[in-house]
Write a protein that holds these residues in place. Structure first.
Motif, PDB file in Angstrom:
ATOM      1  N   UNK A  10       0.695  -1.110   0.163  1.00 14.96           N
ATOM      2  CA  UNK A  10      -0.295  -0.181   0.192  1.00 14.96           C
ATOM      3  C   UNK A  10       1.269   1.591   0.358  1.00 14.96           C
ATOM      4  N   UNK A  11       1.634   1.135   0.317  1.00  7.96           N
ATOM      5  CA  UNK A  11       2.962   2.119   0.097  1.00  7.96           C
ATOM      6  C   UNK A  11       3.711   2.754  -1.186  1.00  7.96           C
ATOM      7  N   UNK A  77      -7.292  -7.098  -3.662  1.00 10.35           N
ATOM      8  CA  UNK A  77      -7.670  -6.201  -2.700  1.00 10.35           C
ATOM      9  C   UNK A  77      -7.036  -5.795  -1.489  1.00 10.35           C
ATOM     10  N   UNK A  78      -6.420  -5.130  -1.394  1.00  9.03           N
ATOM     11  CA  UNK A  78      -5.411  -4.525   0.333  1.00  9.03           C
ATOM     12  C   UNK A  78      -5.530  -3.721   0.753  1.00  9.03           C
ATOM     13  N   UNK A  79      -7.034  -2.931   0.784  1.00 14.92           N
ATOM     14  CA  UNK A  79      -7.349  -2.572   1.962  1.00 14.92           C
ATOM     15  C   UNK A  79      -9.190  -2.276   1.528  1.00 14.92           C
ATOM     16  N   UNK A  85     -11.785   4.039   2.429  1.00 16.19           N
ATOM     17  CA  UNK A  85     -11.295   3.331   1.008  1.00 16.19           C
ATOM     18  C   UNK A  85     -11.832   1.848   0.424  1.00 16.19           C
ATOM     19  N   UNK A  86     -11.241   1.482  -0.421  1.00 15.81           N
ATOM     20  CA  UNK A  86     -10.627   0.859  -1.780  1.00 15.81           C
ATOM     21  C   UNK A  86      -9.499   1.043  -1.702  1.00 15.81           C
ATOM     22  N   UNK A  87      -9.248  -0.634  -2.170  1.00 12.75           N
ATOM     23  CA  UNK A  87      -7.557  -0.445  -2.723  1.00 12.75           C
ATOM     24  C   UNK A  87      -7.487  -1.866  -3.157  1.00 12.75           C
ATOM     25  N   UNK A  88      -6.892  -1.862  -4.610  1.00 10.04           N
ATOM     26  CA  UNK A  88      -6.453  -3.129  -5.083  1.00 10.04           C
ATOM     27  C   UNK A  88      -5.193  -2.681  -5.524  1.00 10.04           C
ATOM     28  N   UNK A  89      -4.788  -3.962  -6.027  1.00 12.92           N
ATOM     29  CA  UNK A  89      -3.165  -3.852  -6.279  1.00 12.92           C
ATOM     30  C   UNK A  89      -3.480  -4.935  -7.937  1.00 12.92           C
ATOM     31  N   UNK A  90      -2.789  -4.589  -9.188  1.00 16.09           N
ATOM     32  CA  UNK A  90      -2.716  -5.564 -10.201  1.00 16.09           C
ATOM     33  C   UNK A  90      -1.380  -6.975  -9.658  1.00 16.09           C
ATOM     34  N   UNK A  97       4.548  -3.160 -20.720  1.00 14.38           N
ATOM     35  CA  UNK A  97       5.289  -1.833 -20.595  1.00 14.38           C
ATOM     36  C   UNK A  97       5.264  -1.887 -18.847  1.00 14.38           C
ATOM     37  N   UNK A  98       4.212  -2.022 -17.999  1.00 14.85           N
ATOM     38  CA  UNK A  98       3.333  -1.920 -16.835  1.00 14.85           C
ATOM     39  C   UNK A  98       4.395  -2.737 -15.901  1.00 14.85           C
ATOM     40  N   UNK A  99       4.692  -2.288 -14.868  1.00  6.21           N
ATOM     41  CA  UNK A  99       5.841  -2.729 -13.724  1.00  6.21           C
ATOM     42  C   UNK A  99       4.520  -2.995 -12.437  1.00  6.21           C
ATOM     43  N   UNK A 100       3.927  -2.195 -11.572  1.00  2.54           N
ATOM     44  CA  UNK A 100       3.760  -2.215 -11.269  1.00  2.54           C
ATOM     45  C   UNK A 100       2.509  -1.251 -10.600  1.00  2.54           C
ATOM     46  N   UNK A 101       1.071  -1.721 -10.128  1.00  4.44           N
ATOM     47  CA  UNK A 101       0.094  -1.198 -10.215  1.00  4.44           C
ATOM     48  C   UNK A 101      -0.513  -1.086  -9.282  1.00  4.44           C
ATOM     49  N   UNK A 102      -0.975  -0.322  -8.222  1.00  5.36           N
ATOM     50  CA  UNK A 102      -2.311  -0.178  -7.457  1.00  5.36           C
ATOM     51  C   UNK A 102      -2.862   1.353  -7.686  1.00  5.36           C
ATOM     52  N   UNK A 103      -4.099   1.229  -6.806  1.00  6.93           N
ATOM     53  CA  UNK A 103      -4.941   1.785  -7.745  1.00  6.93           C
ATOM     54  C   UNK A 103      -5.678   2.065  -6.288  1.00  6.93           C
TER      55      UNK A 103
END
Length: 162
Positions: A10-11, A77-79, A85-90, A97-103
């Motif tokens: 999440x950081x 789903x991370x949070x 809050x609602x957060x997720x990591x792909x 080209x994408x290496x990391x993605x969090x929304x």
């Protein structure tokens, strides 16, 4: 072909090389907006035009999402903090080209409604980062349209007593 992305935490929302943040107001209360985001995942295509399919996986701890243009994402789903809050990591994506993605979707009470803030945190190759910077205006429009559409659906739902 889908590739595994970096398993960031999440950081990453604060530390990502590319951070795009957008905000909009909804008349609906935070609990209704949160329910639509986190609990009614299959409903995303009704209000977020860029989403063609969304479904929970792994008992709700993950999501499968497909976007216009053919992007396919597997997410964790991370949070899931009700009304906040609602957060997720792909975890897997077929996006070049994408290496990391969090929304992250942050919900803050605003009068009788909700201030909605969406942060898109990413890392990737230089061409991916350039494409993301160029896509910023379109992503912002897409987000604002999605929040307006969702708010309209929630207003109709409230009027019908659901």
């Amino acid at each position: 072909m889908a590739r595994r992305l970096s398993p960031v935490g999440l950081d990453f929302i604060e530390d990502a090389p590319v951070r795009l943040a957008f905000a909009a107001e909804a008349a609906a209360p935070p609990e209704a907006v949160y329910r639509a985001l986190a609990e009614e995942v299959v409903g995303w295509p009704r209000w977020f035009r860029a989403v063609t399919l969304a479904r929970p996986t792994h008992g709700g701890s993950g999501r499968e999402v497909r976007l216009l243009g053919g992007a396919r994402l597997q997410e964790t789903v991370m949070a899931a903090d009700p009304e906040q809050r609602y957060a997720y990591r792909v975890d897997e994506a077929n996006v070049p080209g994408v290496r990391a993605l969090v929304e992250e979707w942050r919900l803050t009470p605003a009068g009788s409604g909700t201030h909605v803030r969406w942060t898109f945190a990413a890392d990737g190759s230089a061409p991916f980062r350039l494409a993301l910077a160029a896509a910023r205006p379109g992503l912002g429009r897409s987000f604002r349209t999605a929040v307006r559409t969702l708010d309209g659906l929630l207003t109709v739902r409230r009027a019908a007593g659901q």
